[in-house]
Structures are given as structure tokens and as C-alpha cells.
Design an enzyme around this catalytic site. Structure first.
Site, PDB file in Angstrom:
ATOM      1  N   ASN A  23       0.928  -1.197   0.044  1.00  0.00           N
ATOM      2  CA  ASN A  23       0.093   0.159  -0.028  1.00  0.00           C
ATOM      3  C   ASN A  23       0.948   1.157   0.161  1.00  0.00           C
ATOM      4  O   ASN A  23       1.999   1.149   0.687  1.00  0.00           O
ATOM      5  CB  ASN A  23      -0.847  -0.024   1.382  1.00  0.00           C
ATOM      6  N   ASP A  33       0.434  -7.441   1.116  1.00  0.00           N
ATOM      7  CA  ASP A  33       1.099  -6.510   1.993  1.00  0.00           C
ATOM      8  C   ASP A  33       0.593  -6.862   3.527  1.00  0.00           C
ATOM      9  O   ASP A  33       1.520  -6.931   4.576  1.00  0.00           O
ATOM     10  CB  ASP A  33       0.318  -5.094   1.565  1.00  0.00           C
ATOM     11  N   GLY A 123      -4.409  -8.197  -7.679  1.00  0.00           N
ATOM     12  CA  GLY A 123      -5.101  -8.749  -6.730  1.00  0.00           C
ATOM     13  C   GLY A 123      -6.277  -7.690  -6.364  1.00  0.00           C
ATOM     14  O   GLY A 123      -6.827  -7.513  -7.463  1.00  0.00           O
TER      15      GLY A 123
END
Length: 184
Positions: A23, A33, A123
Site C-alpha cells: 500500500n 501487504d 489482486g
């Protein structure tokens, strides 16, 4: 430099550097993440907070990369790269390619021999998997060719293996097709 594909969990890879599809805030998130931050422990978040306080007060720019400790991961470093959100109105392919180039550049600066890469932006950022795979593979192959040329001109590099670690069978299959289409 060889390119390999593995279906599995990137947080379990025994490599020098794990690349995080981060992010831009550098403070954790979902998907890869979140998994890296959870498994790596608080040391990663502490370094990310220091980076935000010093070098990236507005967050990591999309397409850029920066390294931190890997904390409790079985790697030495985490290389965070902020991928672009897919858009049907704007071609952001160059930004996605930059994520891979920048991650490999940082890996080279660190002296990493092995790097594990996820499918950046494929994703929750909505990039179509086949296109994400094509961009990733062609960018990494081009970077590998540049490294080989650099080695021939006496610039040393330690990078031996780039391992795409893909969480699901369909993403692994897309990367296998892209690698085959790219001649490798």
C-alpha cells in the site's frame, strides 16, 4: 539470472529479498501487504513508519520501491513497491513495469542473490491477471538481459534468481503462459 515460478505463500520463501505489493502508505494493508506485515512482525512496520517520517511523508510513490528489514520472515529484506490500481481509462502499464524494475534495482543495490516477487496489482488493485503476468515477465526478462550486459562490462551483480511466488493456481498458470510466450 533465472526466472522461476512457484505456487505458494511468499511469506515462507527462503530468499534474500521478498517483494511486497505494498500500500503506498507503507503501513500495511490487505493481500500480500497484510500477510508480509503480519508474518514479518513489528520490525517491518517500525521501519516503514521511519520511512514515512523521513523520506516518504506523503507515502511511497506508485512505481517506486524501498527496502526494510524482513523482521521475522525467512528473508533478509522486504522490498516494498507501490503498484498502480488498474484503470480502463488510463494506461498505467509503465507504472506496473516500473514496480518490477525498481524492485530489482533495489535488490541489486542490497546485493541480493535471490528475490521473491508477487503478482503486483493483480489482486485487490484489479489488474487483469494475464496482462499483469505479461508485464511482469517481460519486464523482469528485460531487466535480466540488462544485468547480463552489465556483468559483461565488468559491473558486478549478485542477482541469480527471480522467483515469482503466486498464491493461486490460476495466477500461477497465467504467469507460466506469459513465461512460455516470452520464450522462457
Amino acid at each position: 539470472m533465472r526466472i522461476t515460478l512457484v505456487q505458494g505463500d511468499i511469506t515462507k520463501q527462503r530468499v534474500d529479498a521478498v517483494v511486497n505489493a505494498a500500500n503506498p502508505s507503507l503501513l500495511g494493508g490487505g493481500g500480500v501487504d497484510g500477510a508480509i506485515h503480519r508474518r514479518g512482525g513489528p520490525a517491518i512496520l517500525a521501519e516503514c513508519r521511519r520511512l514515512r517520517a523521513t523520506h516518504y511523508p506523503d507515502g511511497l510513490p506508485v512505481g517506486r520501491a524501498v527496502a526494510t528489514t524482513a523482521g521475522e520472515l525467512p528473508a533478509r529484506w522486504v522490498i516494498h513497491t507501490a503498484g498502480p490500481v488498474h484503470s480502463t481509462r488510463e494506461d498505467r502499464s509503465a507504472l506496473l513495469a516500473s514496480c518490477y524494475r525498481e524492485a530489482l534495482r533495489v535488490a541489486g543495490e542490497l546485493g541480493a542473490a535471490t528475490v521473491a516477487l508477487p503478482a503486483v496489482s493483480a489482486g485487490i488493485y484489479g489488474w487483469p491477471v494475464d496482462d499483469a503476468a505479461r508485464i511482469a515477465v517481460t519486464t523482469v526478462r528485460a531487466a535480466g538481459a540488462e544485468l547480463e550486459t552489465a556483468v559483461e562490462t565488468a559491473v558486478e551483480t549478485a542477482l541469480e534468481e527471480v522467483r515469482f511466488v503466486l498464491f493461486t493456481a490460476d495466477v500461477h498458470a497465467a504467469f507460466a503462459r506469459a513465461l512460455k510466450d516470452a520464450g522462457g
